[in-house]
Write a protein that holds these residues in place. Sequence first.
Motif, PDB file in Angstrom:
ATOM      1  N   UNK A  74      30.661  49.210  47.062  1.00 57.71           N
ATOM      2  CA  UNK A  74      30.642  48.021  47.919  1.00 57.71           C
ATOM      3  C   UNK A  74      29.621  48.180  49.036  1.00 57.71           C
ATOM      4  N   UNK A  75      28.850  47.147  49.276  1.00 54.24           N
ATOM      5  CA  UNK A  75      27.893  47.199  50.373  1.00 54.24           C
ATOM      6  C   UNK A  75      28.615  46.956  51.689  1.00 54.24           C
ATOM      7  N   UNK A  76      28.297  47.779  52.661  1.00 59.98           N
ATOM      8  CA  UNK A  76      28.967  47.730  53.953  1.00 59.98           C
ATOM      9  C   UNK A  76      28.115  46.956  54.957  1.00 59.98           C
TER      10      UNK A  76
ATOM     11  N   UNK B 165      27.924  56.695  53.749  1.00 58.56           N
ATOM     12  CA  UNK B 165      29.176  57.444  53.856  1.00 58.56           C
ATOM     13  C   UNK B 165      30.073  57.169  52.652  1.00 58.56           C
ATOM     14  N   UNK B 166      30.098  55.921  52.189  1.00 58.76           N
ATOM     15  CA  UNK B 166      30.905  55.563  51.024  1.00 58.76           C
ATOM     16  C   UNK B 166      30.387  56.262  49.775  1.00 58.76           C
ATOM     17  N   UNK B 167      29.070  56.272  49.600  1.00 60.43           N
ATOM     18  CA  UNK B 167      28.481  56.918  48.422  1.00 60.43           C
ATOM     19  C   UNK B 167      28.787  58.410  48.410  1.00 60.43           C
TER      20      UNK B 167
ATOM     21  N   UNK C 204      20.465  43.068  46.845  1.00 55.57           N
ATOM     22  CA  UNK C 204      21.910  42.873  46.841  1.00 55.57           C
ATOM     23  C   UNK C 204      22.306  41.999  45.678  1.00 55.57           C
ATOM     24  N   UNK C 205      23.222  42.519  44.847  1.00 57.82           N
ATOM     25  CA  UNK C 205      23.710  41.745  43.711  1.00 57.82           C
ATOM     26  C   UNK C 205      25.224  41.692  43.716  1.00 57.82           C
ATOM     27  N   UNK C 206      25.811  41.992  44.876  1.00 61.40           N
ATOM     28  CA  UNK C 206      27.260  42.029  44.940  1.00 61.40           C
ATOM     29  C   UNK C 206      27.816  40.643  44.701  1.00 61.40           C
ATOM     30  N   UNK C 207      28.713  40.516  43.749  1.00 60.91           N
ATOM     31  CA  UNK C 207      29.277  39.209  43.443  1.00 60.91           C
ATOM     32  C   UNK C 207      30.432  39.362  42.492  1.00 60.91           C
ATOM     33  N   UNK C 208      30.938  38.263  41.989  1.00 55.59           N
ATOM     34  CA  UNK C 208      32.063  38.304  41.085  1.00 55.59           C
ATOM     35  C   UNK C 208      31.597  38.191  39.663  1.00 55.59           C
ATOM     36  N   UNK C 209      32.342  38.788  38.750  1.00 60.68           N
ATOM     37  CA  UNK C 209      32.046  38.694  37.335  1.00 60.68           C
ATOM     38  C   UNK C 209      33.289  38.246  36.607  1.00 60.68           C
ATOM     39  N   UNK C 210      33.082  37.719  35.410  1.00 65.82           N
ATOM     40  CA  UNK C 210      34.201  37.199  34.640  1.00 65.82           C
ATOM     41  C   UNK C 210      35.144  38.313  34.236  1.00 65.82           C
TER      42      UNK C 210
END
Length: 493
Positions: free
Chosen positions: A209-211, A219-221, A345-351
Amino acid sequence: MPPESIAGRYRVEREVGRGGMGSVWLCHDELLGRTVAAKQVGLMPGETTPDLARAMREARSSAPLNHRNVVSVYDAIEEGDHIWLVMEYVPGRTLAEIIASGPLEPGRAAGIGAQVADGLAAAHARGTVHRDVKPGNILVTDDDVAKISDFGISRTTGDAALTQSGLVSGTPAYFSPQVARGLEPTPADDVWALGATLYAAVEGRPPFPEKSNNLATLSTIISDEPRPARDAGVLDGPLQRMLDRDPDARWSMTEVARALHRIHRDHDDRGTRESVPVAAATTRLPVDPTPTPQEAYAAPVAAPVASGSDDSRGGRRGLFAALAALLLVAVLGGGYLLLSGGDDSTDGTTAGASTSPGKDPSRKASKKPSPSPSEESSSSAPTEEATPTPSPTPEQPPAASSPADFVEGYYAVLPADTESGWAMLSPSYQSQTSYGSYSGFWSTIDAVSVETAPAGADAVDATITYTKDGKPQTETRRITVERSGDSYLITGD
Protein backbone atom coordinates in the motif's frame (compact mmCIF):
# COMPACT_ATOMS: atom_id res chain seq x y z
CA MET A 1 10.04 26.18 -23.58
CA PRO A 2 12.34 24.13 -25.81
CA PRO A 3 14.28 25.64 -28.68
CA GLU A 4 13.00 25.23 -32.22
CA SER A 5 16.09 23.17 -33.02
CA ILE A 6 18.68 21.25 -31.00
CA ALA A 7 22.30 21.35 -32.15
CA GLY A 8 21.12 22.65 -35.54
CA ARG A 9 20.03 19.11 -36.40
CA TYR A 10 16.97 18.03 -34.42
CA ARG A 11 13.80 20.02 -35.15
CA VAL A 12 11.60 20.06 -32.05
CA GLU A 13 7.94 19.28 -32.77
CA ARG A 14 6.04 18.62 -29.52
CA GLU A 15 6.32 17.33 -25.97
CA VAL A 16 5.51 13.62 -25.69
CA GLY A 17 6.42 12.85 -22.08
CA ARG A 18 7.38 14.29 -18.74
CA GLY A 19 8.74 12.72 -15.57
CA GLY A 20 10.87 13.33 -12.54
CA MET A 21 14.06 12.93 -14.59
CA GLY A 22 13.18 15.35 -17.40
CA SER A 23 10.86 16.14 -20.31
CA VAL A 24 10.81 14.27 -23.63
CA TRP A 25 10.19 15.96 -26.97
CA LEU A 26 9.36 14.53 -30.36
CA CYS A 27 11.93 15.72 -32.88
CA HIS A 28 12.83 15.24 -36.53
CA ASP A 29 16.44 14.39 -37.33
CA GLU A 30 17.13 16.70 -40.28
CA LEU A 31 20.38 14.90 -41.16
CA LEU A 32 19.11 11.32 -41.27
CA GLY A 33 15.45 12.07 -41.92
CA ARG A 34 14.04 10.07 -38.99
CA THR A 35 11.82 10.69 -35.99
CA VAL A 36 13.62 10.70 -32.65
CA ALA A 37 12.90 11.56 -29.03
CA ALA A 38 15.01 14.14 -27.23
CA LYS A 39 15.02 14.13 -23.45
CA GLN A 40 15.85 17.37 -21.74
CA VAL A 41 17.71 16.17 -18.66
CA GLY A 42 16.12 17.48 -15.49
CA LEU A 43 17.51 18.17 -12.06
CA MET A 44 18.19 15.51 -9.48
CA PRO A 45 17.38 16.27 -5.83
CA GLY A 46 19.91 18.77 -4.53
CA GLU A 47 21.07 19.89 -7.99
CA THR A 48 20.91 23.49 -9.20
CA THR A 49 22.14 22.75 -12.73
CA PRO A 50 21.75 19.64 -14.91
CA ASP A 51 24.52 17.09 -14.44
CA LEU A 52 26.34 16.28 -17.68
CA ALA A 53 28.09 13.32 -16.06
CA ARG A 54 24.74 11.79 -15.12
CA ALA A 55 23.42 12.32 -18.65
CA MET A 56 26.51 10.73 -20.11
CA ARG A 57 26.16 7.79 -17.74
CA GLU A 58 22.65 7.16 -19.03
CA ALA A 59 23.89 7.37 -22.61
CA ARG A 60 26.79 5.03 -21.92
CA SER A 61 24.58 2.56 -20.05
CA SER A 62 22.03 2.34 -22.87
CA ALA A 63 24.00 2.89 -26.08
CA PRO A 64 26.25 -0.22 -25.96
CA LEU A 65 23.34 -2.59 -25.30
CA ASN A 66 21.90 -2.40 -28.83
CA HIS A 67 18.98 -4.56 -27.72
CA ARG A 68 15.51 -4.57 -29.21
CA ASN A 69 13.97 -4.29 -25.74
CA VAL A 70 16.11 -1.37 -24.58
CA VAL A 71 15.40 2.15 -25.85
CA SER A 72 18.43 3.09 -28.00
CA VAL A 73 20.37 6.28 -27.26
CA TYR A 74 21.78 8.02 -30.35
CA ASP A 75 23.39 11.21 -29.10
CA ALA A 76 24.19 13.32 -26.03
CA ILE A 77 24.27 17.09 -26.44
CA GLU A 78 25.21 19.97 -24.17
CA GLU A 79 23.81 23.20 -25.58
CA GLY A 80 23.66 26.39 -23.57
CA ASP A 81 22.17 25.63 -20.16
CA HIS A 82 20.54 22.43 -21.36
CA ILE A 83 21.60 18.82 -21.71
CA TRP A 84 19.79 16.60 -24.20
CA LEU A 85 19.77 12.88 -24.81
CA VAL A 86 18.61 11.95 -28.31
CA MET A 87 17.09 8.51 -28.42
CA GLU A 88 14.84 6.11 -30.25
CA TYR A 89 11.23 7.25 -30.47
CA VAL A 90 8.85 4.49 -29.35
CA PRO A 91 5.25 5.25 -30.36
CA GLY A 92 2.82 3.87 -27.83
CA ARG A 93 2.16 4.22 -24.12
CA THR A 94 3.99 3.51 -20.91
CA LEU A 95 2.95 0.45 -18.98
CA ALA A 96 1.76 2.81 -16.23
CA GLU A 97 -0.68 4.41 -18.68
CA ILE A 98 -1.91 0.98 -19.81
CA ILE A 99 -2.46 -0.17 -16.23
CA ALA A 100 -4.41 3.02 -15.54
CA SER A 101 -6.98 1.76 -18.05
CA GLY A 102 -7.32 -1.54 -16.18
CA PRO A 103 -5.21 -4.53 -15.06
CA LEU A 104 -3.72 -6.81 -17.70
CA GLU A 105 -4.49 -10.47 -18.23
CA PRO A 106 -1.59 -12.62 -16.95
CA GLY A 107 -0.69 -13.91 -20.42
CA ARG A 108 -0.25 -10.42 -21.82
CA ALA A 109 1.63 -9.22 -18.75
CA ALA A 110 4.00 -12.19 -19.09
CA GLY A 111 4.74 -11.25 -22.71
CA ILE A 112 5.56 -7.66 -21.80
CA GLY A 113 7.58 -8.75 -18.77
CA ALA A 114 9.54 -11.33 -20.77
CA GLN A 115 10.72 -8.66 -23.21
CA VAL A 116 11.73 -6.29 -20.42
CA ALA A 117 13.56 -9.14 -18.69
CA ASP A 118 15.46 -9.81 -21.91
CA GLY A 119 16.61 -6.19 -22.05
CA LEU A 120 17.55 -6.09 -18.38
CA ALA A 121 19.39 -9.41 -18.63
CA ALA A 122 21.50 -7.88 -21.39
CA ALA A 123 22.22 -4.90 -19.14
CA HIS A 124 23.13 -7.16 -16.22
CA ALA A 125 25.49 -9.12 -18.46
CA ARG A 126 27.37 -5.85 -19.02
CA GLY A 127 27.47 -5.08 -15.31
CA THR A 128 24.71 -2.45 -15.41
CA VAL A 129 21.92 -2.30 -12.83
CA HIS A 130 18.93 -0.20 -13.90
CA ARG A 131 17.86 0.75 -10.35
CA ASP A 132 14.48 2.23 -11.34
CA VAL A 133 12.43 -0.48 -13.06
CA LYS A 134 8.76 0.55 -12.86
CA PRO A 135 5.69 0.76 -15.11
CA GLY A 136 6.48 4.35 -16.10
CA ASN A 137 9.87 3.32 -17.51
CA ILE A 138 8.47 0.56 -19.74
CA LEU A 139 7.30 1.67 -23.17
CA VAL A 140 4.80 -0.55 -24.99
CA THR A 141 3.85 -0.19 -28.66
CA ASP A 142 0.39 -0.91 -30.05
CA ASP A 143 1.49 -4.45 -30.97
CA ASP A 144 2.90 -5.05 -27.46
CA VAL A 145 6.59 -4.67 -28.21
CA ALA A 146 8.07 -3.59 -24.87
CA LYS A 147 11.24 -1.61 -24.21
CA ILE A 148 12.88 -0.55 -20.96
CA SER A 149 13.92 3.10 -20.85
CA ASP A 150 15.43 5.70 -18.57
CA PHE A 151 18.78 4.41 -17.39
CA GLY A 152 19.26 7.84 -15.81
CA ILE A 153 20.12 6.51 -12.36
CA SER A 154 21.58 3.19 -13.50
CA ARG A 155 24.99 2.15 -12.26
CA THR A 156 27.63 0.14 -14.08
CA THR A 157 30.38 -1.63 -12.21
CA GLY A 158 33.21 0.86 -11.73
CA ASP A 159 31.03 3.99 -11.99
CA ALA A 160 31.57 6.71 -9.45
CA ALA A 161 28.56 7.52 -7.27
CA LEU A 162 26.85 10.64 -8.57
CA THR A 163 24.11 11.13 -6.01
CA GLN A 164 24.79 13.14 -2.89
CA SER A 165 25.46 11.33 0.35
CA GLY A 166 22.20 10.44 2.07
CA LEU A 167 20.04 10.78 -1.06
CA VAL A 168 18.33 7.81 -2.65
CA SER A 169 16.98 7.95 -6.18
CA GLY A 170 14.21 5.83 -7.56
CA THR A 171 10.52 5.08 -7.07
CA PRO A 172 9.80 3.71 -3.57
CA ALA A 173 6.74 1.59 -4.45
CA TYR A 174 8.99 -0.72 -6.51
CA PHE A 175 11.97 -0.84 -4.14
CA SER A 176 13.14 -4.18 -2.80
CA PRO A 177 13.52 -4.50 0.98
CA GLN A 178 17.30 -4.25 0.52
CA VAL A 179 17.12 -0.98 -1.47
CA ALA A 180 14.54 0.36 0.99
CA ARG A 181 17.13 -0.17 3.74
CA GLY A 182 19.63 1.87 1.76
CA LEU A 183 21.83 -0.95 0.45
CA GLU A 184 23.58 -0.67 -2.90
CA PRO A 185 21.29 -1.98 -5.68
CA THR A 186 22.21 -5.25 -7.37
CA PRO A 187 20.69 -7.20 -10.28
CA ALA A 188 18.51 -9.01 -7.73
CA ASP A 189 16.88 -5.67 -6.93
CA ASP A 190 15.99 -5.16 -10.60
CA VAL A 191 14.38 -8.62 -10.47
CA TRP A 192 12.29 -7.54 -7.47
CA ALA A 193 11.32 -4.28 -9.19
CA LEU A 194 10.23 -6.12 -12.34
CA GLY A 195 8.24 -8.53 -10.16
CA ALA A 196 6.57 -5.58 -8.42
CA THR A 197 5.87 -4.06 -11.84
CA LEU A 198 4.21 -7.24 -13.13
CA TYR A 199 2.27 -7.52 -9.87
CA ALA A 200 0.94 -4.01 -10.52
CA ALA A 201 0.16 -4.95 -14.11
CA VAL A 202 -2.17 -7.83 -13.14
CA GLU A 203 -3.46 -6.50 -9.82
CA GLY A 204 -3.83 -2.84 -10.75
CA ARG A 205 -1.81 -1.72 -7.73
CA PRO A 206 1.73 -2.15 -6.33
CA PRO A 207 2.52 -5.00 -3.92
CA PHE A 208 2.57 -2.66 -0.92
CA PRO A 209 0.00 0.00 0.00
CA GLU A 210 1.25 3.46 -0.83
CA LYS A 211 1.53 5.66 2.22
CA SER A 212 1.19 9.39 2.74
CA ASN A 213 4.95 9.88 2.50
CA ASN A 214 7.93 8.04 1.09
CA LEU A 215 9.47 7.22 4.46
CA ALA A 216 6.32 5.38 5.52
CA THR A 217 6.28 3.46 2.23
CA LEU A 218 9.88 2.37 2.70
CA SER A 219 9.21 1.32 6.29
CA THR A 220 6.33 -0.86 5.08
CA ILE A 221 8.48 -2.52 2.42
CA ILE A 222 11.20 -3.27 4.97
CA SER A 223 8.89 -4.79 7.57
CA ASP A 224 5.87 -6.26 5.77
CA GLU A 225 5.14 -8.95 3.21
CA PRO A 226 3.67 -8.02 -0.19
CA ARG A 227 -0.10 -8.20 -0.42
CA PRO A 228 -1.19 -11.62 -1.75
CA ALA A 229 -1.90 -11.51 -5.47
CA ARG A 230 -5.56 -12.13 -6.34
CA ASP A 231 -5.57 -12.11 -10.13
CA ALA A 232 -2.06 -13.24 -11.09
CA GLY A 233 -3.14 -16.65 -12.38
CA VAL A 234 -0.21 -18.35 -14.12
CA LEU A 235 2.08 -15.52 -12.99
CA ASP A 236 1.54 -16.31 -9.32
CA GLY A 237 4.49 -18.71 -9.06
CA PRO A 238 7.00 -16.50 -10.89
CA LEU A 239 5.91 -13.49 -8.84
CA GLN A 240 6.61 -15.41 -5.64
CA ARG A 241 10.16 -16.11 -6.80
CA MET A 242 10.77 -12.55 -8.02
CA LEU A 243 9.37 -11.03 -4.82
CA ASP A 244 11.21 -13.33 -2.42
CA ARG A 245 12.58 -11.21 0.41
CA ASP A 246 15.87 -13.13 0.24
CA PRO A 247 17.74 -11.73 -2.80
CA ASP A 248 19.76 -14.93 -3.14
CA ALA A 249 16.53 -16.92 -3.56
CA ARG A 250 15.23 -14.79 -6.41
CA TRP A 251 15.58 -15.96 -9.97
CA SER A 252 18.23 -14.29 -12.10
CA MET A 253 16.88 -11.99 -14.79
CA THR A 254 17.72 -14.63 -17.41
CA GLU A 255 15.65 -17.21 -15.52
CA VAL A 256 12.82 -14.69 -15.24
CA ALA A 257 12.89 -14.12 -19.00
CA ARG A 258 12.82 -17.85 -19.70
CA ALA A 259 9.83 -18.49 -17.42
CA LEU A 260 7.84 -15.50 -18.69
CA HIS A 261 8.46 -16.38 -22.34
CA ARG A 262 7.12 -19.88 -21.71
CA ILE A 263 4.01 -18.56 -20.00
CA HIS A 264 3.37 -16.09 -22.80
CA ARG A 265 3.95 -18.77 -25.41
CA ASP A 266 1.32 -21.01 -23.85
CA HIS A 267 -1.28 -18.36 -23.04
CA ASP A 268 -2.97 -15.92 -25.36
CA ASP A 269 -3.78 -12.31 -24.49
CA ARG A 270 -6.96 -13.38 -22.72
CA GLY A 271 -4.91 -15.53 -20.36
CA THR A 272 -6.22 -18.89 -21.63
CA ARG A 273 -4.48 -21.83 -23.23
CA GLU A 274 -5.86 -23.35 -26.42
CA SER A 275 -5.27 -26.47 -28.50
CA VAL A 276 -2.71 -28.05 -26.17
CA PRO A 277 -3.53 -31.53 -24.77
CA VAL A 278 -2.31 -30.73 -21.26
CA ALA A 279 -3.49 -27.13 -21.40
CA ALA A 280 -5.06 -25.38 -18.47
CA ALA A 281 -7.07 -22.17 -18.39
CA THR A 282 -5.95 -19.47 -15.99
CA THR A 283 -9.13 -18.95 -13.98
CA ARG A 284 -8.35 -19.99 -10.43
CA LEU A 285 -9.72 -22.60 -8.09
CA PRO A 286 -11.31 -21.29 -4.90
CA VAL A 287 -8.63 -21.00 -2.24
CA ASP A 288 -9.02 -23.03 0.91
CA PRO A 289 -9.67 -20.41 3.62
CA THR A 290 -7.67 -22.38 6.20
CA PRO A 291 -4.53 -20.32 6.87
CA THR A 292 -1.46 -21.90 5.26
CA PRO A 293 1.92 -20.40 4.39
CA GLN A 294 1.67 -18.51 1.12
CA GLU A 295 4.66 -20.29 -0.36
CA ALA A 296 3.88 -23.85 0.72
CA TYR A 297 4.07 -26.09 -2.31
CA ALA A 298 2.25 -29.30 -3.17
CA ALA A 299 4.32 -32.41 -3.71
CA PRO A 300 5.07 -33.07 -7.37
CA VAL A 301 4.40 -36.77 -7.20
CA ALA A 302 2.26 -38.13 -4.40
CA ALA A 303 -1.23 -37.85 -3.10
CA PRO A 304 -0.62 -34.93 -0.73
CA VAL A 305 -1.26 -35.16 2.98
CA ALA A 306 0.15 -32.36 5.15
CA SER A 307 1.79 -29.07 4.42
CA GLY A 308 5.47 -29.10 3.56
CA SER A 309 8.22 -26.82 4.59
CA ASP A 310 10.54 -24.15 3.48
CA ASP A 311 13.90 -22.70 4.32
CA SER A 312 14.81 -19.01 4.41
CA ARG A 313 15.66 -18.97 0.71
CA GLY A 314 12.23 -20.03 -0.49
CA GLY A 315 13.75 -23.36 -1.52
CA ARG A 316 12.46 -26.86 -1.05
CA ARG A 317 8.89 -26.93 0.12
CA GLY A 318 6.60 -29.95 0.35
CA LEU A 319 2.86 -30.06 0.67
CA PHE A 320 1.19 -33.47 0.95
CA ALA A 321 -2.62 -33.40 1.23
CA ALA A 322 -4.99 -36.34 1.56
CA LEU A 323 -6.17 -38.27 -1.46
CA ALA A 324 -9.72 -37.39 -0.56
CA ALA A 325 -8.87 -33.72 -0.21
CA LEU A 326 -7.55 -34.14 -3.77
CA LEU A 327 -5.64 -30.93 -4.19
CA LEU A 328 -5.53 -28.58 -1.27
CA VAL A 329 -4.57 -25.26 -2.76
CA ALA A 330 -1.35 -23.61 -1.65
CA VAL A 331 -2.08 -20.01 -0.78
CA LEU A 332 -0.62 -17.95 -3.42
CA GLY A 333 -1.74 -16.07 -2.69
CA GLY A 334 18.13 5.25 5.42
CA GLY A 335 18.83 9.04 6.09
CA TYR A 336 16.83 11.73 4.44
CA LEU A 337 15.21 10.34 1.29
CA LEU A 338 14.39 12.39 -1.78
CA LEU A 339 12.66 10.14 -4.29
CA SER A 340 11.24 10.59 -7.75
CA GLY A 341 7.54 11.07 -8.05
CA GLY A 342 4.25 9.30 -8.00
CA ASP A 343 3.61 9.04 -11.73
CA ASP A 344 3.53 5.24 -11.44
CA SER A 345 0.77 4.98 -8.86
CA THR A 346 -1.59 2.21 -9.89
CA ASP A 347 -3.26 1.59 -6.56
CA GLY A 348 -6.89 0.77 -7.17
CA THR A 349 -9.54 -1.89 -6.97
CA THR A 350 -9.71 -5.06 -9.00
CA ALA A 351 -12.51 -7.48 -9.68
CA GLY A 352 -13.09 -10.29 -7.26
CA ALA A 353 -12.44 -10.77 -3.56
CA SER A 354 -9.70 -12.86 -2.03
CA THR A 355 -9.84 -15.11 0.98
CA SER A 356 -6.12 -15.81 0.75
CA PRO A 357 -4.21 -15.14 3.95
CA GLY A 358 -0.96 -13.20 3.84
CA LYS A 359 2.42 -14.79 3.53
CA ASP A 360 3.72 -16.36 6.69
CA PRO A 361 6.77 -14.23 7.56
CA SER A 362 8.52 -17.15 9.20
CA ARG A 363 8.02 -19.45 6.19
CA LYS A 364 8.35 -22.45 8.50
CA ALA A 365 6.39 -25.69 8.44
CA SER A 366 6.80 -29.39 9.08
CA LYS A 367 9.39 -30.89 6.76
CA LYS A 368 8.32 -34.54 6.96
CA PRO A 369 5.23 -35.48 4.90
CA SER A 370 2.73 -37.88 6.43
CA PRO A 371 1.82 -41.09 4.58
CA SER A 372 -1.67 -41.26 6.09
CA PRO A 373 -4.84 -39.80 4.59
CA SER A 374 -6.44 -36.64 5.89
CA GLU A 375 -9.36 -36.91 8.25
CA GLU A 376 -11.26 -34.56 5.95
CA SER A 377 -11.79 -37.25 3.30
CA SER A 378 -14.92 -36.96 1.24
CA SER A 379 -17.41 -39.81 1.17
CA SER A 380 -16.38 -40.72 -2.36
CA ALA A 381 -12.69 -41.13 -1.50
CA PRO A 382 -11.35 -44.68 -1.20
CA THR A 383 -9.99 -45.77 2.15
CA GLU A 384 -6.24 -46.32 2.16
CA GLU A 385 -4.37 -48.88 4.22
CA ALA A 386 -1.60 -47.76 6.52
CA THR A 387 1.01 -49.82 4.69
CA PRO A 388 1.88 -49.00 1.07
CA THR A 389 0.18 -51.10 -1.57
CA PRO A 390 2.38 -53.01 -4.03
CA SER A 391 3.73 -50.71 -6.68
CA PRO A 392 4.32 -51.47 -10.36
CA THR A 393 7.76 -52.11 -11.75
CA PRO A 394 7.74 -50.40 -15.16
CA GLU A 395 10.73 -49.67 -17.35
CA GLN A 396 13.60 -47.45 -16.29
CA PRO A 397 13.08 -43.68 -16.66
CA PRO A 398 13.86 -42.36 -20.14
CA ALA A 399 17.21 -40.70 -20.73
CA ALA A 400 17.30 -36.97 -20.01
CA SER A 401 19.95 -34.40 -20.83
CA SER A 402 19.28 -32.18 -17.82
CA PRO A 403 17.20 -32.07 -14.62
CA ALA A 404 14.82 -29.56 -16.23
CA ASP A 405 14.25 -31.86 -19.22
CA PHE A 406 13.64 -34.77 -16.86
CA VAL A 407 11.08 -32.87 -14.78
CA GLU A 408 9.30 -31.74 -17.96
CA GLY A 409 9.30 -35.36 -19.13
CA TYR A 410 7.88 -36.49 -15.79
CA TYR A 411 4.86 -34.21 -16.06
CA ALA A 412 4.47 -35.04 -19.75
CA VAL A 413 3.47 -38.65 -18.92
CA LEU A 414 0.92 -37.52 -16.34
CA PRO A 415 -1.89 -37.87 -15.53
CA ALA A 416 -2.39 -40.69 -18.08
CA ASP A 417 0.59 -42.96 -17.32
CA THR A 418 1.01 -43.16 -13.55
CA GLU A 419 3.15 -46.29 -13.74
CA SER A 420 5.81 -44.46 -15.74
CA GLY A 421 5.51 -41.46 -13.45
CA TRP A 422 5.91 -43.62 -10.35
CA ALA A 423 9.07 -45.16 -11.83
CA MET A 424 10.59 -41.69 -12.11
CA LEU A 425 10.56 -41.25 -8.31
CA SER A 426 13.43 -42.35 -6.10
CA PRO A 427 12.78 -45.27 -3.73
CA SER A 428 13.07 -42.97 -0.74
CA TYR A 429 10.46 -40.65 -2.19
CA GLN A 430 8.15 -43.54 -3.07
CA SER A 431 8.36 -44.70 0.55
CA GLN A 432 6.61 -41.52 1.68
CA THR A 433 3.29 -42.68 0.19
CA SER A 434 1.81 -45.65 -1.64
CA TYR A 435 1.27 -46.28 -5.31
CA GLY A 436 -2.46 -46.49 -4.58
CA SER A 437 -2.47 -42.97 -3.18
CA TYR A 438 -0.28 -41.73 -5.99
CA SER A 439 -2.37 -43.14 -8.82
CA GLY A 440 -5.58 -42.20 -7.01
CA PHE A 441 -4.47 -38.60 -6.79
CA TRP A 442 -3.59 -38.38 -10.47
CA SER A 443 -6.91 -39.99 -11.42
CA THR A 444 -8.59 -36.79 -10.19
CA ILE A 445 -6.50 -34.53 -12.42
CA ASP A 446 -7.68 -33.76 -15.95
CA ALA A 447 -4.44 -32.20 -17.18
CA VAL A 448 -1.12 -30.85 -15.95
CA SER A 449 1.44 -28.56 -17.52
CA VAL A 450 4.80 -27.33 -16.27
CA GLU A 451 7.29 -24.53 -16.87
CA THR A 452 10.82 -25.11 -15.55
CA ALA A 453 13.92 -23.12 -14.71
CA PRO A 454 17.26 -24.59 -13.56
CA ALA A 455 18.02 -24.10 -9.86
CA GLY A 456 21.45 -25.72 -9.62
CA ALA A 457 22.96 -29.05 -10.55
CA ASP A 458 20.31 -31.14 -8.78
CA ALA A 459 17.23 -28.91 -8.55
CA VAL A 460 14.59 -27.40 -10.81
CA ASP A 461 12.11 -24.60 -10.13
CA ALA A 462 8.80 -25.74 -11.60
CA THR A 463 5.65 -23.70 -12.16
CA ILE A 464 2.90 -26.30 -12.38
CA THR A 465 -0.71 -25.87 -13.51
CA TYR A 466 -3.15 -28.63 -12.49
CA THR A 467 -6.62 -28.79 -14.03
CA LYS A 468 -9.48 -30.61 -12.32
CA ASP A 469 -13.07 -30.41 -13.55
CA GLY A 470 -12.00 -27.64 -15.91
CA LYS A 471 -10.62 -25.51 -13.08
CA PRO A 472 -6.87 -24.84 -12.90
CA GLN A 473 -4.54 -24.05 -10.06
CA THR A 474 -0.97 -22.90 -10.52
CA GLU A 475 1.81 -23.27 -7.98
CA THR A 476 5.60 -23.17 -7.90
CA ARG A 477 7.96 -25.65 -6.24
CA ARG A 478 11.64 -26.49 -6.19
CA ILE A 479 12.04 -30.15 -7.20
CA THR A 480 15.24 -32.01 -6.34
CA VAL A 481 16.63 -34.88 -8.40
CA GLU A 482 19.49 -37.35 -8.34
CA ARG A 483 21.40 -39.06 -11.12
CA SER A 484 20.27 -42.57 -12.11
CA GLY A 485 22.23 -43.97 -15.04
CA ASP A 486 21.70 -41.74 -18.05
CA SER A 487 18.63 -40.17 -16.46
CA TYR A 488 17.42 -38.86 -13.10
CA LEU A 489 15.01 -39.67 -10.28
CA ILE A 490 12.92 -37.20 -8.29
CA THR A 491 14.00 -37.16 -4.65
CA GLY A 492 11.79 -34.45 -3.19
CA ASP A 493 10.58 -30.89 -3.36
